[in-house]
Design a protein around this motif. Structure first.
Motif, PDB file in Angstrom:
ATOM      1  N   ASN A  37      -6.223  -0.280 -15.165  1.00  0.00           N
ATOM      2  CA  ASN A  37      -4.852  -0.209 -15.657  1.00  0.00           C
ATOM      3  C   ASN A  37      -4.040   0.830 -14.894  1.00  0.00           C
ATOM      4  O   ASN A  37      -2.917   0.568 -14.439  1.00  0.00           O
ATOM      5  N   GLU A  41      -0.870   0.324 -12.338  1.00  0.00           N
ATOM      6  CA  GLU A  41       0.411   0.976 -12.638  1.00  0.00           C
ATOM      7  C   GLU A  41       0.931   1.728 -11.414  1.00  0.00           C
ATOM      8  O   GLU A  41       2.114   1.647 -11.068  1.00  0.00           O
ATOM      9  N   THR A  44       1.981  -0.794  -8.587  1.00  0.00           N
ATOM     10  CA  THR A  44       3.195  -1.596  -8.829  1.00  0.00           C
ATOM     11  C   THR A  44       4.375  -0.770  -9.326  1.00  0.00           C
ATOM     12  O   THR A  44       5.479  -1.290  -9.456  1.00  0.00           O
ATOM     13  N   SER A  46       4.781   0.221 -12.290  1.00  0.00           N
ATOM     14  CA  SER A  46       5.130  -0.351 -13.588  1.00  0.00           C
ATOM     15  C   SER A  46       4.994   0.700 -14.683  1.00  0.00           C
ATOM     16  O   SER A  46       4.165   1.613 -14.595  1.00  0.00           O
ATOM     17  N   VAL A  49       0.579  -1.223 -17.469  1.00  0.00           N
ATOM     18  CA  VAL A  49      -0.198  -2.414 -17.111  1.00  0.00           C
ATOM     19  C   VAL A  49      -1.409  -2.476 -18.027  1.00  0.00           C
ATOM     20  O   VAL A  49      -2.094  -1.468 -18.232  1.00  0.00           O
ATOM     21  N   SER A 168       6.723  -6.536 -11.134  1.00  0.00           N
ATOM     22  CA  SER A 168       7.372  -5.337 -11.685  1.00  0.00           C
ATOM     23  C   SER A 168       8.886  -5.477 -11.783  1.00  0.00           C
ATOM     24  O   SER A 168       9.559  -4.572 -12.278  1.00  0.00           O
ATOM     25  N   LEU A 192       2.201  -6.796 -16.798  1.00  0.00           N
ATOM     26  CA  LEU A 192       2.993  -5.656 -16.362  1.00  0.00           C
ATOM     27  C   LEU A 192       4.220  -5.568 -17.263  1.00  0.00           C
ATOM     28  O   LEU A 192       4.928  -6.560 -17.455  1.00  0.00           O
ATOM     29  N   LYS A 194       7.801  -3.573 -18.240  1.00  0.00           N
ATOM     30  CA  LYS A 194       8.857  -2.701 -17.719  1.00  0.00           C
ATOM     31  C   LYS A 194       9.400  -1.752 -18.785  1.00  0.00           C
ATOM     32  O   LYS A 194       9.583  -0.559 -18.542  1.00  0.00           O
TER      33      LYS A 194
END
Length: 376
Positions: A37, A41, A44, A46, A49, A168, A192, A194
């Protein structure tokens, strides 16, 4: 036989699976799940995740998070895997298919707005072959009409659009870690997220509708059933397998790109002669070499080439049957506008062997067989 796909294996998978077993922790959300995870993250950028049991389930989770319900409509391409539609059909929505662009095989961004009705709830762009859809325009359309965007980035890990990681950009993104993908855990995926305000809700749905994640973080003294949910947690054994590859993500990605580039260089003369067409990667898109495909003249030629390669111990395959042509697609969806390219282009596309560790020798063998088929 040169296979079409070999599931990725970096070398440390068994060691990490044994470590998970030794830790007496093989259910979900253990050490390796958390490592994956966090890695995703960072990769990306993000907000959050979460690993899931599949990309299908990641998309179902997104459908629950945006409250898709009976009578809603969701816009998507017909040239995609069934899971793209299933996630929303399961909630009672209708899949509204629009035509694709013939260059990238992605949804035609210029046709989306005309398909919007007062029932439209979301747009689902599918990044085919890890090449991005035109996300700027899609996001502007979504903002104008107050729609959610759920990126089907099943094939898009380590690809980007104008520097932003696929998955993302929209409200939610969905990755696949199926054995055919660049990184694999056998069966698995990730969502993912936001908006930070959606994270806790996603954790609750993913944990069977309980606040178990908050309990393990010490935020509450006991956990209970608080909302609707399902079981979207992958096994820690699967996560351990994936972690071994994420540790070597750049190496695996570079290896695949070398193979993709070699195919392109060796086949571009056939493209220049008008014999076949090759993939197109638009400006501002960085792809991940998820697949290499060619396009033949028509369905008949493609079928003959598949058989020709098979006789020479090379496994090449076609891809999706457009969803709007399928029995369930006709029942649960509708095609908006003209099918100018979806069916036609799908019948020409042929995927060549591409996987981590594919040898140059085998690539030259594939290329040589294609040249021999076309007698050039």
């Amino acid at each position: 036989m040169i296979p079409f796909n070999v599931p990725p294996f970096s070398g440390d998978e068994i060691k990490y699976i044994q470590a998970a077993i030794a830790n007496h922790k093989i259910c979900g959300d253990g050490e390796f799940t958390k490592k994956c995870n966090i890695c995703l993250e960072k990769m990306t950028k993000s907000t959050k995740v979460l690993l899931t049991t599949s990309c299908t389930h990641a998309t179902e989770l997104a459908a629950l998070l945006v409250n898709i319900k009976d009578g809603d409509e969701v816009i998507m391409p017909s040239y995609t895997f069934v899971s793209t539609a299933d996630a929303f059909v399961l909630r009672g929505a209708k899949a509204v298919f629009v035509d694709i662009r013939p260059d990238t095989m992605n949804i035609n961004e210029d046709l989306i707005e005309d398909a919007i009705t007062d029932k439209t709830k979301a747009i689902v762009p599918v990044h085919y072959a890890g090449v991005s859809c035109e996300m700027d325009q899609i996001m502007k359309i979504a903002e104008k009409h107050n729609l959610k965007v759920i990126e089907d980035a099943a094939q898009g890990i380590m690809s980007s659009y104008k520097g932003a990681a696929l998955g993302s950009i929209g409200d939610f993104g969905c990755f696949s870690f199926h054995e055919t993908k660049n990184f694999s855990m056998g069966e698995g995926g990730a969502i993912l997220i936001k908006d930070s305000e959606m994270v806790e809700k996603a954790e609750i749905i993913r944990e069977k509708g309980t606040n178990r994640s908050q309990f393990f973080r010490g935020q509450i003294d006991k956990y209970t059933w608080v909302d609707r949910g399902s079981s979207y947690l992958p096994s820690e054994i699967n996560a351990a397998y994936l972690w071994a590859q994420l540790e070597k993500a750049n190496e695996i990605n570079s290896n695949r790109l070398r193979s993709w580039n070699l195919y392109y260089e060796q086949l571009k003369s056939l493209r220049d002669e008008g014999v076949i067409q090759l993939p197109v990667v638009p400006k501002n898109c960085a792809h991940n070499a998820h697949m290499f495909f060619i396009k033949t003249k028509d369905l008949e030629e493609r079928s003959a080439l598949i058989q020709y390669l098979k006789e020479r111990d090379i496994m090449a395959v076609f891809h999706y049957i457009p969803l709007h042509n399928a029995p369930a697609g006709k029942k649960y969806g509708r095609f908006h506008g003209e099918d100018k390219f979806t069916t036609k282009e799908s019948e020409r596309l042929l995927r060549l062997p591409l996987y981590y560790g594919l040898s140059e020798e085998d690539i030259y063998k594939v290329v040589g067989a294609i040249r021999s088929f076309y007698k050039v």
